[in-house]
Each structure stands twice: as C-alpha cells, then as structure tokens.
Design a protein around this motif. Structure first.
Motif, short mmCIF file in Angstrom:
data_model
loop_
_atom_site.label_atom_id
_atom_site.label_comp_id
_atom_site.label_asym_id
_atom_site.label_seq_id
_atom_site.Cartn_x
_atom_site.Cartn_y
_atom_site.Cartn_z
N VAL A 1 -2.82 -0.57 3.04
CA VAL A 1 -1.89 0.48 4.00
C VAL A 1 -2.66 1.78 3.64
CG1 VAL A 1 0.44 1.63 3.91
CG2 VAL A 1 0.02 -0.51 2.89
N ASP A 2 -2.76 2.76 4.97
CA ASP A 2 -3.22 3.99 5.01
C ASP A 2 -2.55 4.56 5.55
OD1 ASP A 2 -2.41 3.88 7.95
OD2 ASP A 2 -4.95 3.78 8.80
N LYS A 3 -2.19 6.06 5.40
CA LYS A 3 -1.36 6.94 5.80
C LYS A 3 -0.13 6.80 7.10
CE LYS A 3 -3.26 10.95 3.11
NZ LYS A 3 -3.62 12.59 3.19
N ARG A 4 -0.57 5.90 7.84
CA ARG A 4 -0.10 5.92 9.12
C ARG A 4 0.55 4.45 9.47
NH1 ARG A 4 -5.52 7.13 10.44
NH2 ARG A 4 -5.15 5.11 11.01
N LYS A 5 0.08 2.94 9.06
CA LYS A 5 0.56 2.23 8.86
C LYS A 5 -0.17 0.66 8.06
CE LYS A 5 -2.08 1.07 12.95
NZ LYS A 5 -1.97 0.48 14.24
N ALA A 6 0.54 -0.36 8.07
CA ALA A 6 0.13 -0.89 7.47
C ALA A 6 -1.60 -1.28 8.47
CB ALA A 6 0.78 -2.44 7.05
N LYS A 7 -2.82 -2.29 7.54
CA LYS A 7 -3.70 -1.97 7.92
C LYS A 7 -3.81 -3.84 8.17
CE LYS A 7 -6.52 0.82 9.62
NZ LYS A 7 -6.49 1.01 10.98
N LYS A 8 -3.85 -4.33 6.86
CA LYS A 8 -4.05 -5.97 6.83
C LYS A 8 -3.70 -6.24 6.03
CE LYS A 8 -7.40 -9.14 6.67
NZ LYS A 8 -7.82 -9.89 7.90
#
Length: 280
Positions: free
Chosen positions: A18-25
C-alpha cells in the motif's frame, strides 16, 4: 514509499503493498502459524513467495497480523524470520485479534469480534485491546465459528436428527461415511478447517428450520458466552470480521437487536480496514 501489510490465518495469508494513494499489489501465500511452522519455514515462505512479488516497491515498513502471535515468543520468531528477508526494514508483528480490532474500529472504541474458522472477541479502546474473552479453540470453545457450526451439522447428520430431505442433500453433496468423518476429525490434520467447510451446507440450505436453528443457536452461543460479558457492549458498537459473520450477517444483525446492542461494521476479511487504518 510504501508499506506491506500481512493478515495471516493458519491456512491462508494475504499480503498487500500500500502506498499513500491505494493498494498496489496483493498476493496470497499459505497460512503462517507459529504453532505449525518453525523460523526457517516461515523465512522460506516469505523469501520464495512474497519477496519476488513485492521487491520492486520501495517498502519502508511491514505490519504483520497473524494467528498465534499473542504469544511474545511467537511474535519474535515471526519478526526475525521476516527481517532476514527484508533487512533494514521495520517489522511490527501483532496478533490477528489486534488486526481485526484496528480493521473495524480504526481509532475508535468498540467490541471487535472474529467469526471465521475460529472465533474471538475483545474490547478495543481505540489504541489497544483492554479486555479479551478467552479463546479456547475449536475443541473447548470457538462458539459461533465455522468449526463450531460445522460440528453441529455433523452432529445433526450422525445423530440422524436431520429430516429425510436434509439427510439426502448432505449425502448427495459430501458422500462421506461416519468412518470417513471420524477419521478426518480425529486423525487427519486441520480438523477445524474440515469442520468449518460445512458452513457451506448451511449457507446453501437457508430457510429450512433445522438449518436456521443451527445458525441462530450457534451464533447466539457466541453472543451469550462472549459479547454480553463485556460491560462496554452496551456503550460502543459491536463489529465483526470473518466469513461466518459476513455470510450470516442477517442473523448477526438480529442478535444485536435482540440484545439491544449497536450493530457496527461487518468485514469478510480485515485487509480493507487495515489499509484504511495504516493509511490514516
């Protein structure tokens, strides 16, 4: 920069970058239980199945929530195994109940309940677990869990309590003899998972009075033995995580109403809530 969140039961573990924007993987591995796996085996799973999938992300912290991690020695073992794969990265390990509490309560106060293969509950004050009704496992406890409800299904079948219609449906679907059932429960590994599998039979036969009795009685046992033992249950919302709570949410809602409790959030699994918690 990103974080890696893990939520593990005994049979399955979900990992999410997860980054600051959304789940990535998101990836899934076998479950990681410190009661079934040693340090080298945990490290091997993380190294082979997790690291290659997430290595391209710049991970700054790992938050792991897992079964068996109430025990300090187990938390240390899991943390060190992960750190050997991700050296230099901060790794925080906590138990699955804390994961559930943070997922549904976020930074608020409430009663957090797990109703999945097993069951558990606690009063969470917005920062930590203050009270925890003892979890006795599927043999002595786990009221309202999939294993508990599945055990009731097998009792109804083996004691010939089911009427002819349900008995026929059960035999057509599972084709199990009493010898098969007893062998899987008493001799084969993961009997709790085997028992919990029969919640599918309950879900597929809703409306039959015997099925409704099993569901309602089993979930009421959880409320009676655990939820209403907290004085805080009448002050704060009652939240739920797990496939049983999600699948039978109508019964959970009715029980909250009958006990005059405030119904909170129901999540099938905690990852959605954990992402919100850690992003905030």
């Amino acid at each position: 920069m990103a974080i890696l969140i893990a939520d593990s039961g005994a049979t399955k573990c979900e990992w999410c970058v997860v980054d600051k924007r959304k789940a990535k993987k998101t990836i899934f591995t076998m479950g990681i239980s410190p009661y079934f796996l040693n340090s080298a085996q945990v490290e091997d799973i993380v190294r082979r199945e997790v690291f290659p999938a997430v290595n391209r992300y710049k991970i700054e912290a790992i938050y792991y929530y897992g079964t068996g991690c109430k025990n300090p020695a187990n938390r240390t073992m899991i943390r060190k195994a992960i750190q050997r794969v991700f050296p230099g990265i901060e790794v925080t390990v906590d138990n699955d109940l804390m994961g559930a509490a943070r997922a549904v309560c976020l930074d608020g106060k409430g009663i957090a309940c797990i109703l999945g293969t097993g069951s558990n509950s606690c009063y969470y004050n917005g920062k930590k677990i203050v009270k925890n009704s003892p979890g006795l496992g599927y043999v002595l406890g786990d009221e309202g869990s999939g294993a508990y409800l599945g055990k009731k299904v097998l009792q109804y079948y083996l004691y010939e309590t089911f009427d002819e219609e349900l008995k026929y449906r059960f035999e057509e679907q599972y084709k199990l003899t009493s010898v098969d059932i007893l062998d899987k429960v008493y001799k084969q590994p993961l009997p709790n998972k085997f028992l919990a599998g029969f919640t599918l039979f309950l879900a597929e036969n809703r409306g039959h009075y015997m099925i409704e009795n099993i569901i309602e009685d089993g979930l009421n046992d959880f409320f009676f033995q655990h939820v209403i033992r907290y004085n805080e249950s009448w002050k704060y919302p009652i939240h739920f995580v797990g496939g049983v709570a999600s699948g039978f949410r109508d019964v959970v809602r009715d029980l909250c109403s009958s006990y005059e409790l405030e119904m909170g959030t129901i999540l099938q699994n905690p990852m959605e809530g954990l992402i919100k918690y850690h992003k905030s």
